[in-house]
Scaffold this motif. Structure first.
Motif, PDB file in Angstrom:
ATOM      1  N   GLY A  29      47.565  58.599  10.209  1.00 29.91           N
ATOM      2  CA  GLY A  29      48.256  59.879  10.199  1.00 29.91           C
ATOM      3  C   GLY A  29      49.189  60.093  11.371  1.00 29.91           C
ATOM      4  O   GLY A  29      49.234  59.322  12.332  1.00 29.91           O
ATOM      5  N   ASN A  30      49.949  61.175  11.253  1.00 23.10           N
ATOM      6  CA  ASN A  30      50.852  61.633  12.305  1.00 23.10           C
ATOM      7  C   ASN A  30      50.339  62.970  12.823  1.00 23.10           C
ATOM      8  O   ASN A  30      50.227  63.936  12.060  1.00 23.10           O
ATOM      9  CB  ASN A  30      52.266  61.800  11.750  1.00 23.10           C
ATOM     10  N   PHE A  31      50.038  63.029  14.110  1.00 23.20           N
ATOM     11  CA  PHE A  31      49.509  64.243  14.716  1.00 23.20           C
ATOM     12  C   PHE A  31      50.537  64.813  15.685  1.00 23.20           C
ATOM     13  O   PHE A  31      51.176  64.074  16.432  1.00 23.20           O
ATOM     14  CB  PHE A  31      48.198  63.949  15.450  1.00 23.20           C
ATOM     15  N   TYR A  32      50.644  66.132  15.678  1.00 26.88           N
ATOM     16  CA  TYR A  32      51.661  66.832  16.460  1.00 26.88           C
ATOM     17  C   TYR A  32      50.980  67.817  17.392  1.00 26.88           C
ATOM     18  O   TYR A  32      50.279  68.732  16.946  1.00 26.88           O
ATOM     19  CB  TYR A  32      52.599  67.572  15.508  1.00 26.88           C
ATOM     20  N   GLN A  33      51.162  67.631  18.687  1.00 27.35           N
ATOM     21  CA  GLN A  33      50.585  68.558  19.654  1.00 27.35           C
ATOM     22  C   GLN A  33      51.544  69.700  19.926  1.00 27.35           C
ATOM     23  O   GLN A  33      52.675  69.496  20.361  1.00 27.35           O
ATOM     24  CB  GLN A  33      50.268  67.859  20.978  1.00 27.35           C
ATOM     25  N   ILE A  34      51.062  70.934  19.690  1.00 28.50           N
ATOM     26  CA  ILE A  34      51.827  72.135  20.013  1.00 28.50           C
ATOM     27  C   ILE A  34      51.235  72.779  21.259  1.00 28.50           C
ATOM     28  O   ILE A  34      50.026  73.037  21.323  1.00 28.50           O
ATOM     29  CB  ILE A  34      51.811  73.133  18.846  1.00 28.50           C
ATOM     30  N   TYR A  59      58.800  73.759   9.769  1.00 25.98           N
ATOM     31  CA  TYR A  59      59.474  72.722  10.565  1.00 25.98           C
ATOM     32  C   TYR A  59      58.529  71.558  10.833  1.00 25.98           C
ATOM     33  O   TYR A  59      58.910  70.387  10.699  1.00 25.98           O
ATOM     34  CB  TYR A  59      59.969  73.320  11.881  1.00 25.98           C
ATOM     35  N   VAL A  60      57.291  71.865  11.205  1.00 27.22           N
ATOM     36  CA  VAL A  60      56.310  70.823  11.494  1.00 27.22           C
ATOM     37  C   VAL A  60      56.058  69.960  10.251  1.00 27.22           C
ATOM     38  O   VAL A  60      55.964  68.738  10.326  1.00 27.22           O
ATOM     39  CB  VAL A  60      55.000  71.440  12.019  1.00 27.22           C
ATOM     40  N   LYS A  61      55.970  70.620   9.111  1.00 32.16           N
ATOM     41  CA  LYS A  61      55.811  69.888   7.855  1.00 32.16           C
ATOM     42  C   LYS A  61      57.042  69.027   7.585  1.00 32.16           C
ATOM     43  O   LYS A  61      56.922  67.854   7.179  1.00 32.16           O
ATOM     44  CB  LYS A  61      55.594  70.881   6.706  1.00 32.16           C
ATOM     45  N   ASP A  62      58.218  69.583   7.821  1.00 29.99           N
ATOM     46  CA  ASP A  62      59.463  68.888   7.517  1.00 29.99           C
ATOM     47  C   ASP A  62      59.635  67.618   8.343  1.00 29.99           C
ATOM     48  O   ASP A  62      60.232  66.651   7.871  1.00 29.99           O
ATOM     49  CB  ASP A  62      60.652  69.826   7.755  1.00 29.99           C
ATOM     50  N   ILE A  63      59.114  67.600   9.565  1.00 33.00           N
ATOM     51  CA  ILE A  63      59.283  66.397  10.388  1.00 33.00           C
ATOM     52  C   ILE A  63      58.196  65.359  10.127  1.00 33.00           C
ATOM     53  O   ILE A  63      58.136  64.332  10.814  1.00 33.00           O
ATOM     54  CB  ILE A  63      59.358  66.732  11.889  1.00 33.00           C
ATOM     55  N   GLY A  64      57.334  65.615   9.132  1.00 31.38           N
ATOM     56  CA  GLY A  64      56.454  64.560   8.653  1.00 31.38           C
ATOM     57  C   GLY A  64      55.064  64.504   9.235  1.00 31.38           C
ATOM     58  O   GLY A  64      54.417  63.458   9.193  1.00 31.38           O
ATOM     59  N   MET A  65      54.556  65.631   9.746  1.00 32.05           N
ATOM     60  CA  MET A  65      53.234  65.620  10.364  1.00 32.05           C
ATOM     61  C   MET A  65      52.111  65.789   9.336  1.00 32.05           C
ATOM     62  O   MET A  65      52.302  66.374   8.281  1.00 32.05           O
ATOM     63  CB  MET A  65      53.136  66.722  11.407  1.00 32.05           C
ATOM     64  N   ASN A  66      50.924  65.273   9.692  1.00 33.71           N
ATOM     65  CA  ASN A  66      49.710  65.475   8.897  1.00 33.71           C
ATOM     66  C   ASN A  66      48.760  66.472   9.559  1.00 33.71           C
ATOM     67  O   ASN A  66      48.160  67.302   8.900  1.00 33.71           O
ATOM     68  CB  ASN A  66      48.944  64.158   8.706  1.00 33.71           C
ATOM     69  N   GLY A  67      48.627  66.323  10.877  1.00 29.95           N
ATOM     70  CA  GLY A  67      47.725  67.180  11.627  1.00 29.95           C
ATOM     71  C   GLY A  67      48.466  67.878  12.751  1.00 29.95           C
ATOM     72  O   GLY A  67      49.398  67.326  13.342  1.00 29.95           O
ATOM     73  N   VAL A  68      48.054  69.122  13.041  1.00 30.45           N
ATOM     74  CA  VAL A  68      48.657  69.918  14.112  1.00 30.45           C
ATOM     75  C   VAL A  68      47.558  70.295  15.088  1.00 30.45           C
ATOM     76  O   VAL A  68      46.586  70.964  14.717  1.00 30.45           O
ATOM     77  CB  VAL A  68      49.320  71.198  13.567  1.00 30.45           C
ATOM     78  N   TRP A  69      47.706  69.860  16.328  1.00 37.31           N
ATOM     79  CA  TRP A  69      46.735  70.173  17.373  1.00 37.31           C
ATOM     80  C   TRP A  69      47.322  71.222  18.301  1.00 37.31           C
ATOM     81  O   TRP A  69      48.393  71.036  18.855  1.00 37.31           O
ATOM     82  CB  TRP A  69      46.357  68.881  18.117  1.00 37.31           C
ATOM     83  N   LEU A  70      46.592  72.338  18.441  1.00 44.62           N
ATOM     84  CA  LEU A  70      47.011  73.419  19.314  1.00 44.62           C
ATOM     85  C   LEU A  70      46.325  73.280  20.663  1.00 44.62           C
ATOM     86  O   LEU A  70      45.092  73.212  20.739  1.00 44.62           O
ATOM     87  CB  LEU A  70      46.640  74.783  18.722  1.00 44.62           C
ATOM     88  N   SER A  71      47.090  73.266  21.746  1.00 46.74           N
ATOM     89  CA  SER A  71      46.482  73.386  23.063  1.00 46.74           C
ATOM     90  C   SER A  71      45.765  74.728  23.138  1.00 46.74           C
ATOM     91  O   SER A  71      45.994  75.612  22.319  1.00 46.74           O
ATOM     92  CB  SER A  71      47.556  73.249  24.138  1.00 46.74           C
ATOM     93  N   PRO A  72      44.872  74.934  24.119  1.00 45.74           N
ATOM     94  CA  PRO A  72      43.892  76.037  24.066  1.00 45.74           C
ATOM     95  C   PRO A  72      44.473  77.416  23.761  1.00 45.74           C
ATOM     96  O   PRO A  72      45.475  77.828  24.354  1.00 45.74           O
ATOM     97  CB  PRO A  72      43.279  76.021  25.463  1.00 45.74           C
ATOM     98  N   TYR A 397      53.936  64.724  21.158  1.00 46.26           N
ATOM     99  CA  TYR A 397      53.946  66.001  21.878  1.00 46.26           C
ATOM    100  C   TYR A 397      55.201  66.776  21.488  1.00 46.26           C
ATOM    101  O   TYR A 397      56.304  66.233  21.478  1.00 46.26           O
ATOM    102  CB  TYR A 397      53.920  65.741  23.382  1.00 46.26           C
ATOM    103  N   ASN A 398      55.033  68.063  21.187  1.00 46.43           N
ATOM    104  CA  ASN A 398      56.169  68.845  20.670  1.00 46.43           C
ATOM    105  C   ASN A 398      57.391  68.754  21.587  1.00 46.43           C
ATOM    106  O   ASN A 398      57.305  68.893  22.798  1.00 46.43           O
ATOM    107  CB  ASN A 398      55.782  70.294  20.409  1.00 46.43           C
ATOM    108  N   GLY A 399      58.520  68.491  20.952  1.00 45.66           N
ATOM    109  CA  GLY A 399      59.782  68.358  21.671  1.00 45.66           C
ATOM    110  C   GLY A 399      60.254  66.920  21.792  1.00 45.66           C
ATOM    111  O   GLY A 399      61.465  66.668  21.885  1.00 45.66           O
ATOM    112  N   GLU A 400      59.321  65.986  21.789  1.00 51.40           N
ATOM    113  CA  GLU A 400      59.726  64.602  21.986  1.00 51.40           C
ATOM    114  C   GLU A 400      60.354  64.005  20.737  1.00 51.40           C
ATOM    115  O   GLU A 400      61.038  62.988  20.803  1.00 51.40           O
ATOM    116  CB  GLU A 400      58.539  63.788  22.493  1.00 51.40           C
ATOM    117  N   GLU A 401      60.176  64.692  19.596  1.00 48.91           N
ATOM    118  CA  GLU A 401      60.814  64.225  18.374  1.00 48.91           C
ATOM    119  C   GLU A 401      62.326  64.392  18.432  1.00 48.91           C
ATOM    120  O   GLU A 401      63.054  63.745  17.680  1.00 48.91           O
ATOM    121  CB  GLU A 401      60.235  64.967  17.158  1.00 48.91           C
ATOM    122  N   TYR A 402      62.834  65.266  19.308  1.00 41.49           N
ATOM    123  CA  TYR A 402      64.286  65.432  19.407  1.00 41.49           C
ATOM    124  C   TYR A 402      64.813  65.113  20.802  1.00 41.49           C
ATOM    125  O   TYR A 402      65.895  65.539  21.187  1.00 41.49           O
ATOM    126  CB  TYR A 402      64.714  66.831  18.943  1.00 41.49           C
TER     127      TYR A 402
END
Length: 585
Positions: A29-34, A59-72, A397-402
């Motif tokens: 999978g692809n995991f995205y840290q917000i 947007y998160v879905k559009d860039i191809g993520m499977n899982g979204v991890w939220l910092s605390p 990590y959010n932002g590194e995709e662009y």
């Protein structure tokens, strides 16, 4: 011949997951840290929040993520921006409400995304009810934390901490509490007392925290600071804790108040930590089985030895972390690393992980400078190409995709406690603020992050022409390259099931990904500063002369779909490429 001038290293790995049939949602999978404070502010207070995340989840879905991890996001006095939790079952008000979180869960699930919470089990806030009751010597909570009377200094006659242990945030890890008349341990900030995992009631209370959020639809947990969960017990002969030895070479860390000055043999990565991880895996596995849900995953953060990371997966009897974060590349690779270094860390993990598990790759997070700053902006696409084309799980990590770079944060604007414990001349060495600056959505006020006059951290960089909206509108961009990569990982057998066969030269790494079906692909990352010409027919067996560009770095000069010569491919410096082997015509 190229073989006479360039040393090649060829190795292939048969990935254990090839015979496992249809994959679960998290596998490969692809995991995205917000980082919620910096993602999107919906109410104009200058702080990102849950509704802001909900508004941008498409947007998160559009860039191809499977899982979204939220910092605390749990209730916290925010002494360490959410890593000091005062209530594990409530949302911090500046982020929203529990209802907002439930709405976010529902929205994520409607999009086919899985939502993961940050679980901080090593310590609580000193404002947590448990700690307040522990201070008051409540019989149930008395030993929820690590307490000690301290020792009397034979020379001065004064009471002092029971050991020389140092906090991650500098200075003594022991703090005197006047009400209880004892010292408590805090391996992080003074307001973050360590829980006592030798108390079974603590273990069960934390298990119940997991169950509480599982019952509300959360899909898993990223577990913070696992190596710190246990410390050495009191020495019965002395009645106190053992001092940790000073490192052998103090020139690398001469300040005796700095955490790195000691060798942490009594406070970090003790054997007991693994049994706790295995217990948490049992909790989430039982929940899935008893409630017939999707798999609930555990992602563990542990800056520890490689051997310990492998043990995080399990011990052959007990299952452990689904994804023990692989920090080897993040810790060891930099803009001076060689191509052999890149290849080594790929092979090191693949060749040593237990059977039946998945590799994972983490190149950046909220505690480290961003990829584009660490490796150079010219390598931003190259690093994402590398991350997204390796076998296993990718974490972004959010932002590194662009290609987002670190923002500038002055000493006066600094809020990170690690920086604030330093001084104006050294704070940047410790500060994590630059990698936490706000997301750049568009060219409006504060880059579209917030309408506030002042945001919690400054945007810190130019955003008028470089932002998400602009990258969507461009003919090509870092973001569009990233989206091509994530689509490739989901659709091409070479990347869902393929093996890894690599060739290394001076400044470049090439690897073939090939499965039993679909087209083979070749990935090249030229991390060096010189152009190289590669003959793939020499490097890899059975490569067709017909190759086409799937995607490449923004500055490569190649168009997607363009045909290239397999026998004389020119890789430009600082560029990455993904090439598809076309069938013979």
């Amino acid at each position: 011949m190229m073989g006479k001038t360039i040393g090649l290293l060829l190795i292939a790995f048969a990935l254990c997951q090839l015979s496992r049939g249809e994959r679960d949602w998290w596998e490969n999978g692809n995991f995205y840290q917000i980082y919620p404070r910096s993602f999107k502010d919906s109410n104009g207070d200058g702080i990102g929040d849950l509704i802001g995340i909900l508004e941008k989840l498409d947007y998160v879905k559009d860039i191809g993520m499977n899982g979204v991890w939220l910092s605390p996001i749990f209730q916290s006095p925010m002494a360490d921006f959410g890593y000091d939790i005062s209530d594990y079952t409530k949302v911090q008000p500046e982020y929203g409400t529990s209802e907002d979180l439930l709405a976010l869960i529902d929205k994520a699930h409607s999009l086919g995304l899985h939502l993961i919470l940050d679980f901080v089990p090593n310590h609580t806030s000193d404002e947590h009810e448990w700690f307040q009751r522990s201070i008051a010597n409540d019989s149930y909570y008395r030993d929820f934390y690590i307490w000690h009377d301290g020792v009397i200094n034979a020379t001065t006659g004064k009471r002092q901490p029971p050991s020389n242990w140092i906090s991650q945030f500098r200075y003594s890890a022991w703090e005197w509490n006047e009400q209880r008349q004892q010292y408590y341990l805090h391996q992080f900030g003074v307001k973050q007392p360590d829980l006592n995992y030798r108390n079974p009631n603590v273990v069960e209370e934390m298990n119940n925290v997991l169950r509480y959020w599982l019952a509300r639809g959360i899909d898993g947990f990223r577990i913070d600071a696992v190596p710190f969960l246990f410390e050495a017990d009191i020495d019965p002969a002395t009645g106190t804790y053992p001092d940790e030895p000073v490192i052998a070479d103090t020139s690398s860390c001469p300040d005796p108040d700095d955490w790195c000055h000691l060798n942490h043999i009594y406070t970090n990565s003790l054997p007991e930590i693994f049994n706790i991880v295995y217990q948490w895996r049992k909790v989430v596995d039982e929940w899935k089985r008893e409630h017939n849900t999707d798999t609930k995953v555990l992602l563990t953060e542990a800056y520890t030895s490689f051997e310990n990371l492998m043990r995080m997966y399990g011990d052959g009897v007990h299952n452990g972390s689904h994804i023990p974060f692989n920090f080897e590349m993040m810790a060891e690779l930099n803009n001076k690393s060689t191509a052999s270094d890149y290849d080594y860390y790929v092979r090191h993990w693949l060749d040593n992980m237990p059977a039946g598990v998945y590799a994972n790759w983490v190149l950046g997070n909220h505690d480290n400078p961003r990829l584009a700053s660490r490796f150079g902006a010219q390598r931003a696409d190259l690093m994402n190409i590398f991350l997204q084309t390796l076998p296993g799980i990718a974490v972004t990590y959010n932002g590194e995709e662009y290609g987002l770079e670190d923002g500038y944060v002055s000493w006066e604007e600094s809020v990170d406690p690690q920086a604030c414990n330093a001084d104006p001349s050294t704070y940047l060495k410790y500060s994590r603020d630059p990698e936490r600056t706000p997301f750049l959505w568009d060219n409006t006020k504060n880059a579209g992050f917030s309408t506030a006059d002042r945001t919690w951290l400054p945007v810190g960089q130019s955003y008028e022409t470089n932002n998400i909206e602009a990258q969507y509108a461009a003919d090509n961009s870092h973001l569009k390259i990233f989206k091509t990569l994530t689509k490739l990982r989901k659709s091409e057998p070479a990347f869902t099931d393929g093996d890894y066969k690599s060739a290394v030269g001076d400044g470049w790494l090439a690897y073939a990904r090939k499965a039993s079906s679909g087209s083979p692909h070749i990935v090249i990352v030229n991390i060096g500063d010189s152009k190289v010409t590669l003959n793939f027919n020499e490097l890899f067996d059975n490569i067709s002369a017909n190759l086409e560009v799937v995607t490449s770095s923004l500055q490569s000069g190649l168009a997607n779909g363009q045909s290239v010569d397999a026998s004389a491919f020119e890789a430009q410096p600082y560029n990455g490429y993904v090439l598809r082997v076309k069938s013979e015509e």
